[in-house]
Structure formats: structure tokens, C-alpha cells
Design an enzyme around this catalytic site. Sequence first.
Site, PDB file in Angstrom:
ATOM      1  N   LYS A  86       0.823  -1.209   0.000  1.00  6.97           N
ATOM      2  CA  LYS A  86       0.000   0.000   0.000  1.00  6.97           C
ATOM      3  C   LYS A  86       0.861   1.265   0.000  1.00  6.97           C
ATOM      4  O   LYS A  86       0.574   2.228  -0.720  1.00  6.97           O
ATOM      5  CB  LYS A  86      -0.952  -0.003   1.199  1.00  6.97           C
ATOM      6  CG  LYS A  86      -1.933   1.165   1.170  1.00  6.97           C
ATOM      7  CD  LYS A  86      -3.100   0.991   2.115  1.00  6.97           C
ATOM      8  CE  LYS A  86      -2.715   1.165   3.547  1.00  6.97           C
ATOM      9  NZ  LYS A  86      -3.888   1.479   4.401  1.00  6.97           N
ATOM     10  N   ASP A 128       1.948  -0.941  12.075  1.00  6.36           N
ATOM     11  CA  ASP A 128       0.624  -1.377  11.633  1.00  6.36           C
ATOM     12  C   ASP A 128       0.340  -2.836  11.966  1.00  6.36           C
ATOM     13  O   ASP A 128      -0.807  -3.284  11.841  1.00  6.36           O
ATOM     14  CB  ASP A 128       0.480  -1.176  10.119  1.00  6.36           C
ATOM     15  CG  ASP A 128       0.320   0.289   9.744  1.00  6.36           C
ATOM     16  OD1 ASP A 128      -0.249   1.048  10.554  1.00  6.36           O
ATOM     17  OD2 ASP A 128       0.760   0.670   8.650  1.00  6.36           O
ATOM     18  N   ARG A 130      -7.480  -3.007  10.018  1.00  7.63           N
ATOM     19  CA  ARG A 130      -6.553  -3.926  10.682  1.00  7.63           C
ATOM     20  C   ARG A 130      -7.148  -4.521  11.959  1.00  7.63           C
ATOM     21  O   ARG A 130      -6.843  -5.660  12.322  1.00  7.63           O
ATOM     22  CB  ARG A 130      -5.224  -3.224  10.954  1.00  7.63           C
ATOM     23  CG  ARG A 130      -4.566  -2.734   9.679  1.00  7.63           C
ATOM     24  CD  ARG A 130      -3.100  -2.462   9.803  1.00  7.63           C
ATOM     25  NE  ARG A 130      -2.619  -1.684   8.658  1.00  7.63           N
ATOM     26  CZ  ARG A 130      -2.345  -2.192   7.462  1.00  7.63           C
ATOM     27  NH1 ARG A 130      -2.498  -3.483   7.251  1.00  7.63           N
ATOM     28  NH2 ARG A 130      -1.922  -1.421   6.477  1.00  7.63           N
ATOM     29  N   GLN A 144       4.789   9.189   7.512  1.00 12.50           N
ATOM     30  CA  GLN A 144       3.865  10.092   6.836  1.00 12.50           C
ATOM     31  C   GLN A 144       4.310  11.541   6.979  1.00 12.50           C
ATOM     32  O   GLN A 144       4.307  12.308   6.014  1.00 12.50           O
ATOM     33  CB  GLN A 144       2.454   9.922   7.397  1.00 12.50           C
ATOM     34  CG  GLN A 144       1.818   8.571   7.093  1.00 12.50           C
ATOM     35  CD  GLN A 144       0.446   8.435   7.733  1.00 12.50           C
ATOM     36  OE1 GLN A 144      -0.044   9.340   8.391  1.00 12.50           O
ATOM     37  NE2 GLN A 144      -0.176   7.288   7.541  1.00 12.50           N
TER      38      GLN A 144
END
Length: 448
Positions: A28, A327, A403, A176
Site C-alpha cells: 500500500k 501497523d 486492521r 507520513q
Amino acid sequence: MSGHGTPIPMSSHKCGPLKGEAHVPGDKSISHRSLLFGAMAVGETVVTGLLEGEDVLDTAKAMRAFGAEVTRDEDGTWHVHGVGVGGFAEPGNVVDCGNSGTGVRLIMGAMATTPITVTFTGDASLNGRPMARVTDPIALFGAQSYGRSGGRLPMTIVGAADPVPVRYEVPMPSAQVKSAVLLAGLNAPGETVVIEKEATRDHTERMLAGFGADIRTEVTDEGRVITLKGRPELTPQTIVVPRDPSSAAFPVCAAIITPGSDVLVPNIGLNPTRAGLFYALQSMGADLTFENPREEGGEPVADLRARFSPDLKGAEIDPEGAASMIDEYPVLSVVAAFAEGDTVMRGVKELRVKESDRIDAMAKGLRLNGVEVDEGEDWWIVKGRGHGNVPGGATCESHLDHRIAMSFMVMGMAASAPVSVDDGSPIATSFPIFEDLMGGLGADLRRD
């Protein structure tokens, strides 16, 4: 499945051995960046293996709104005709980034040094997530931001007409934020410098170099110092997206806790800034091996073989590696429930501001299913019950978080009683083939 529509209650039931090959979707993080960097290059970028989940498709729509031509062939090959650094057009409407924190934060950075005005929104989950971590540093370039209280979406950003280069120390480990600052620096004169005390995933640095940017990284006493020379002409690329290690986590962890399982997950990206989960699992005694290691498109890749591991032990997970597996902590906590003893996870406060408060969401769901959890602001401890001793039987809230939903579906495959979630629809944002893939291996997943 749609993360934006009618809730889809789902349940996962105890199953037999999981067997076969799990061909998970493309990465992703790299998929988002392929579209974004292609849109900022001059010419045509060709992408194969793109993750076609809702998050990435929302980024594709956004790039079209900014003036890039983005098309898809019937065979799944994507073409991006870019507009060049600083060439973004002003969108004619609000840019909806759906559920994607990565998408909206990277796009905010990319447009912050172009003199256009853009309003961003998303789904209920994204609109509740903090954006100040990006809007604060892009303000240093000269961008202005106007959002809801707490720095939340919907938000309008006015790009800087006369941007200046920035030297910025990232206050928390966040790929990010680092990436947003670097992308803003692309259209600023001079050199933009980003300093991170703790290494985070480095796809942005690798890909910017691949597109021809003048970027260098040094390890100093300050940390990792990344220097980017502004206003390059990015060169279009042909990109083969490796398969996503964050998606691979689910069939890998399911095989490790489900008796008799033997699953091969081919072509997984093993960038050192992303592969922490797999080494953490090995430290707990998981039967997990890396086969056929190689390099593709500048990224390390291997085939992962995961087998049932009945003698898992709780472990102290190294907090230094938290950014490389941030994650994956939800599904790691599920594996920890089937281990003997405590699994301690520290330095994970970033989990509090993901699609949901993932520590809170997983702790509540694990407790409902008979697993004891202790937690603090930036740590949690799962008190493992050992194989065969996890009761299950509860319905958990997914909190619009893909998730969380998938982690509890993995739990149900080995718990004594089925495990359910109130809404499995968000799974489509990152892993649209999750149900079919896991069902093909032998899982018993049901829409209730």
C-alpha cells in the site's frame, strides 16, 4: 466491501489447517507513492502490481483532480501522465481521501508549496484523525491551513506562493510526516532537511531517488538527516510494486496459530523499515522462514513460509523496532494471546492515533474473548493463554479500522468459539481480497 457504506458484520470460526499459497495485494505504501510521484514527474509512469484497495483508488482520484492523467488497462497495468513538480492544478471540488491517512497527509505535503487552494475530507474515521502533525511543518514553508477544532478534516489548505526551504526535526517516528515535508520540499528552492531520531519506513527516499531527485541520507549524532534539493524535474519510471508485508501479516499470523498449517506467501517486500513483525514472531518461537531472497525495483523481497507453531512464548518486543511494524501490532497481539506468558509492547503511542485507537480497540476485544491485557499510554501487555486456551466467543468493534477487523478474524480461526466483528467493511480499504484469499487457504469466514 466498502469502508464507507452499510456495515458488514462478520464472524470467523475455528478451522482446519491452512494450506497453500497466499498471493497478497501490492504494497500500500509503495502504491500510494507510485501514483503521487508519477503525477509529479514529467511524462508517463507505468505501474504494475498496484494495490487496488479503496485507499489507493482514492489517491488515484485525487491525482486526477490535480490534473494528472491516470488510467488503468484491463490487465491491471496503470499509467500516470504527470504534470511535473509544482504543476498541480487546483481541484474543482473537495478532495475525498476516504479512509487513508497516508493518502491525505502525503497529498497535503505535495501541494503545500504550489499556490492553489484545496479542501480535503474523508470518511468518519479519517475526519477524526489529527492533521496538525502535517499542517504544522508545511506552515513553515508558507502554507496556510483552516480545519475543524483539533486540526481535523474537513480542512482547506492554501499552498505557499513563495515557499521557502525548511529544516525540520520530526517530533515523533512517522513516515507520513517525514514524507509530507520532503514532498513539500520538492517545490521549494534550495535544500529542505528532515531529521528523524528514529528510522521509519524509507520508501519515499528510495522512490524519490529512483525518480531522479537529488536526495541523500546521513546518519549523524542528531539521527537520520535527509537532505533534498528542491525543484528537480522528476523522471517517469516503470514500477513493479512488491506485495505488502502489512497484508502478508494476516495469513502469516493465521498459519502460526492454526494447527497443522503450512502457508507460503510469495514476493513480500522486506524493506528493513517494514519487516519488524516477522523478526518479532521469530523471537517468540514462530516457525517462519524467508525463502528465495532477492531484490526487485530497489526493494528487498523474499517468499515467506509460515507453519503452525505450538510452542510460542511471550516476548519483550524491542521498542527500537516499533516504527518498522507499527501497523502490525494488532495482529501481533492476537498471536501473543496464543503464546505462553506475557508479550510486552512498548514505545507504541503512535497506535493511539491510527484509524482508531488501536491499543484500546484491541485490548477491549481481546478481553471480551477471554484474554487479559494491561495497557498504558504508550505500552501494552498481552497475557498469553497458550495454544488451545483462548476462549473466543465475543463480538468486537472494528471502529472503522481494517486492521482491527482482520486481526479479530485471524483470532477466530484458532479460538475455541467463533470471534465476530460488528463491521468488516473497512477491510476493503487495504485488502479487498482478504475473504477470498483466507477462504482459499481453508479459513471459515462468514458474513452474518
